[in-house]
Design a protein around this motif. Structure first.
Motif, PDB file in Angstrom:
ATOM      1  N   UNK A   1      28.678  48.688  38.621  1.00 27.94           N
ATOM      2  CA  UNK A   1      28.266  48.333  39.975  1.00 27.94           C
ATOM      3  C   UNK A   1      28.694  46.947  40.399  1.00 27.94           C
ATOM      4  N   UNK A   2      29.140  46.128  39.470  1.00 26.26           N
ATOM      5  CA  UNK A   2      29.611  44.792  39.807  1.00 26.26           C
ATOM      6  C   UNK A   2      31.119  44.703  39.707  1.00 26.26           C
ATOM      7  N   UNK A   3      31.624  43.493  39.857  1.00 23.70           N
ATOM      8  CA  UNK A   3      33.058  43.226  39.774  1.00 23.70           C
ATOM      9  C   UNK A   3      33.277  42.017  38.875  1.00 23.70           C
ATOM     10  N   UNK A   4      34.388  42.012  38.186  1.00 21.22           N
ATOM     11  CA  UNK A   4      34.802  40.854  37.382  1.00 21.22           C
ATOM     12  C   UNK A   4      35.839  40.069  38.179  1.00 21.22           C
ATOM     13  N   UNK A   5      35.520  38.806  38.501  1.00 17.48           N
ATOM     14  CA  UNK A   5      36.392  37.969  39.315  1.00 17.48           C
ATOM     15  C   UNK A   5      37.184  37.019  38.430  1.00 17.48           C
ATOM     16  N   UNK A   6      38.488  36.927  38.718  1.00 23.55           N
ATOM     17  CA  UNK A   6      39.365  36.017  37.996  1.00 23.55           C
ATOM     18  C   UNK A   6      40.245  35.286  39.003  1.00 23.55           C
ATOM     19  N   UNK A   7      40.218  33.960  38.965  1.00 19.87           N
ATOM     20  CA  UNK A   7      41.030  33.189  39.897  1.00 19.87           C
ATOM     21  C   UNK A   7      40.636  31.734  39.911  1.00 19.87           C
ATOM     22  N   UNK A   8      41.360  30.937  40.718  1.00 18.66           N
ATOM     23  CA  UNK A   8      41.172  29.487  40.802  1.00 18.66           C
ATOM     24  C   UNK A   8      40.867  29.132  42.253  1.00 18.66           C
TER      25      UNK A   8
END
Length: 543
Positions: free
Chosen positions: A199-206
Motif C-alpha cells: 500500500x505504500x511506495x519506496x521513494x529514491x531520489x535527491x
C-alpha cells in the motif's frame, strides 16, 4: 566626555507590533474582530525585549547538522538553539500553524494571517509554521491520511523530536519538491516512487531544497508508474524506526538563517500516495497557494517592521538643528515608505479574507483569491527588498550594523520573492490563471470596479484593460501586465478603505505616474502628516 552617548535613538522595544491601523482596520473589515485581543497579546510579546531576544538568538545560533552519533550510527538530525523552540512554541500556542482548519468561526484564517504578520520577529521559524498550515488542504486529497494526521497537525501542542508521528501530541509538516535539475520545473523531477506491495511506495531520489528537515511529515513529488504524483513521507516510520531520509547538508543561505534548509536523499523511503496517481502537481498546488499567501504576509510584515524602525529612528535623531523626521525630504521618504507598506498590508488582508471565504465555499472569492494571490505574490514580494532597503538607509550607518536588526530584515526580503515561484514563475502563473480560468478576471474586475470615480484610478483601469485587447507577445509583457493588475487592485482597496491622504498619495504616484524611480519622490501637495502618523508606535523605551 567622549563616552557620553547623545543623539542616538532609544531601542525600539516595549511596543505592540499589532499597533498598526491598516492591520487592525483590515482584521475588522474581513470578519475577525473577535481575534483582536489575542492579536494584541501576541503583538506585545513580539515587541517585547523577550520576543526580540529570541529572534536575535535564533539568528545568531543557526541550526547545526548532526549526521552521526558518537558511535558512528547515522542519525540525520538537526540541532536548534533553545530560542528557536521558544519561537515555535509561541507560534503553535497561538495557532499560527494549522489550527484555523479546526476552527469553524468566520474569519479564523484572517485572524491567523494577522497573527502571522505580527509574530514575524524571526521569519526563519515561520517557514515550518507556514508549511504546516498549507499541508492540510493537500493532505485532504487522501481522506484516510487526513483522518490520522490532521488532528495532530491542528493541535496546539509543539512536540519536538523524532518519534512515531501517531504517538506525538502535535505535528509539524514540511515540503520537499525542488530538485537540482528542475527548480520550478517540477515535472522534470527524477525522484522515483515504486509500489512496495503493502500500500505504500519506496521513494529514491535527491531533493535540492527541503526546509525544516526535523519536521514530522513531508509532502513531496516523485515519478510513480502513473506519472508525477504527490506523497506524504513520514520522518519516522510507524513503530519508531527512522525512515530512509538522509540529510546531505544544510544550505548556507543569504537570510532565513534560523531555519534549516537541507539537501536530502530518499534511499527507499516510505511514502503514502496523496491524491490521484499522475496528478501530483494538481494535488500539491493547494499547498503552494497557501504558502504564497504567507509570502505576501511575510513581505507586508517586513515592510511594516522596517517602516516603524525608520520612523522611530528619525523621530529621535537630530541633524542640522531639528529631528530627521521633521526635515522635508526625510518626511517625503517616510511617507512614501508608509504608502507602500499600507498598500501591501491592505491587499494582504483582503486576500486573507478571500481565502477564508473561499475555504467556506464562496466561488467568487475563490476566483479572486486565485488571481489576487498570483499578482500580489509577484508584485508585493518584488517591492519588499526596495522598501526595506530604503528604510535601512533612513538609519544610515546605524541601520547597516547587525545589532539594529535591519540587516536581518533586508536579507529576508529576496527569499519571499523567490519562494513558491520567483518573479517570472509568479507572473506567468497569473497569466495562466487568466487563460485557463476566465472567471478569475471577471472576479478581479468586479472587485476593483467598486472603486471607480477617481480620475487617476479610472485612467489606470482603462490602461489595464487595453493590455488584454491583444494576446500578441503577452508572455513577453507578463511582468508589465501583472504589475498593473497588482497596482490597480491595491489602488482600489486604498480608495475604498484607507484614509484619503494615503489613497491620494498612492493614486498620484503609483497610478498617475507622478513619481520618481526611488522612494521619497512624492509630488508636492500630498498631505504627509496623517500618512506618517500611522507608522508611529508607542514604546516603553526611555526617550
Amino acid at each position: 566626555m567622549t563616552h557620553e552617548v547623545v543623539n542616538q535613538a532609544p531601542p525600539l522595544v516595549g511596543h505592540n507590533t499589532a499597533d498598526d491601523p491598516a492591520l487592525r482596520e483590515g482584521v475588522q473589515r474581513e470578519g475577525a474582530a473577535w481575534a483582536l485581543p489575542d492579536i494584541d497579546a501576541l503583538g506585545r510579546l513580539a515587541g517585547s525585549a523577550q520576543g526580540q531576544e529570541w529572534a536575535a538568538l535564533a539568528e545568531r545560533h543557526p541550526p547545526r547538522l548532526l549526521t552521526h552519533d558518537r558511535f558512528g550510527h547515522r542519525i540525520d538530525e538537526v540541532e536548534y538553539a533553545p530560542a528557536y523552540h521558544s519561537l515555535m512554541q509561541t507560534a503553535v500556542d497561538n495557532g499560527l500553524h494549522a489550527a484555523p482548519w479546526a476552527d469553524d468561526r468566520p474569519g479564523a484564517h484572517v485572524a491567523r494571517a494577522a497573527k502571522f504578520m505580527v509574530w514575524s520577529v524571526d521569519p526563519g521559524h515561520g517557514c515550518p509554521i507556514s508549511m504546516t498550515y498549507a499541508s492540510v488542504p493537500a493532505l485532504r486529497a487522501n481522506p484516510d491520511l487526513a483522518r490520522t494526521f490532521e488532528p495532530l497537525l491542528t493541535s496546539r501542542d509543539y512536540d519536538f523530536g523524532l518519534r512515531d508521528p501517531a504517538t506525538k501530541r502535535g505535528l509539524i509538516a514540511g515540503m520537499s519538491m525542488t530538485e537540482k535539475q528542475g527548480g520550478s520545473d517540477v515535472r522534470a523531477n527524477s525522484t522515483r516512487a515504486t509500489p512496495d506491495g503493502s500500500g505504500g511506495y519506496a521513494l529514491t531520489g535527491h531533493k535540492w531544497f527541503t526546509s525544516a528537515p526535523m519536521s514530522d511529515l513531508f509532502l513531496t513529488l516523485a515519478q510513480a508508474p502513473g506519472g508525477l504524483s504527490c506523497f506524504l513521507v513520514p520522518r519516522v516510520l510507524p513503530g519508531g524506526e527512522r525512515n530512509a531520509l538522509r540529510l546531505m547538508r544544510l544550505k548556507d543561505k543569504l537570510g532565513n538563517r534560523s531555519n534549516a534548509s537541507s539537501e536530502i536523499e530518499y534511499d527507499g523511503a516510505l511514502g503514502w500516495l496523496v491524491g490521484e496517481p499522475g496528478r501530483g502537481v494538481r494535488t500539491i498546488v493547494e499547498m503552494v497557494n497557501m504558502t504564497r499567501l504567507d509570502c505576501v504576509i511575510g513581505t507586508a510584515a517586513g515592510m511594516r517592521a522596517a517602516l516603524v524602525q525608520a520612523v522611530h529612528h528619525t523621530r529621535h535623531r537630530a541633524a542640522f538643528g531639528k529631528a530627521l523626521a521633521d526635515q522635508p525630504l526625510m518626511r517625503n521618504v517616510l511617507a512614501d515608505l508608509a504608502v507602500e507598506s499600507e498598500a501591501a498590508t491592505t491587499a494582504m488582508l483582503r486576500l486573507a479574507g478571500a481565502n477564508d471565504r473561499a475555504i467556506r465555499g464562496d466561488e467568487q472569492e475563490a476566483a479572486l483569491r486565485r488571481i489576487g494571490l498570483a499578482v500580489s505574490k509577484y508584485y508585493i514580494c518584488k517591492r519588499g527588498p526596495a522598501q526595506v532597503g530604503e528604510a535601512l538607509e533612513c538609519l544610515g550607518g546605524n541601520g547597516y550594523v547587525e545589532e539594529s536588526g535591519m540587516p536581518r530584515l533586508y536579507r529576508e526580503m529576496p527569499l519571499l520573492s523567490i519562494w513558491e515561484g520567483s518573479g517570472n514563475v509568479a507572473a506567468l502563473d497569473a497569466l495562466r490563471a487568466l487563460a485557463k480560468e476566465p472567471q478569475t478576471l471577471d472576479a478581479y474586475f468586479a472587485e476593483v470596479e467598486q472603486a471607480t470615480g477617481d480620475g487617476r484610478f479610472d485612467d489606470a483601469l482603462s490602461r489595464l484593460k487595453k493590455e488584454f485587447t491583444s494576446v500578441d507577445d503577452l508572455e513577453l509583457r507578463a511582468r508589465r501586465v501583472v504589475e498593473q493588475l497588482a497596482l490597480v487592485l491595491q489602488g482600489s482597496l486604498l480608495l475604498r478603505y484607507a484614509p484619503p491622504a494615503v489613497a491620494d498619495a498612492f493614486c498620484a504616484t503609483r497610478l498617475d505616474r507622478d513619481w520618481g524611480g526611488a522612494f521619497g519622490t512624492l509630488p508636492p501637495g500630498i498631505d504627509l502628516d496623517p500618512i506618517i502618523d500611522r507608522a508611529i508606535v508607542e514604546t516603553s523605551s526611555p526617550a
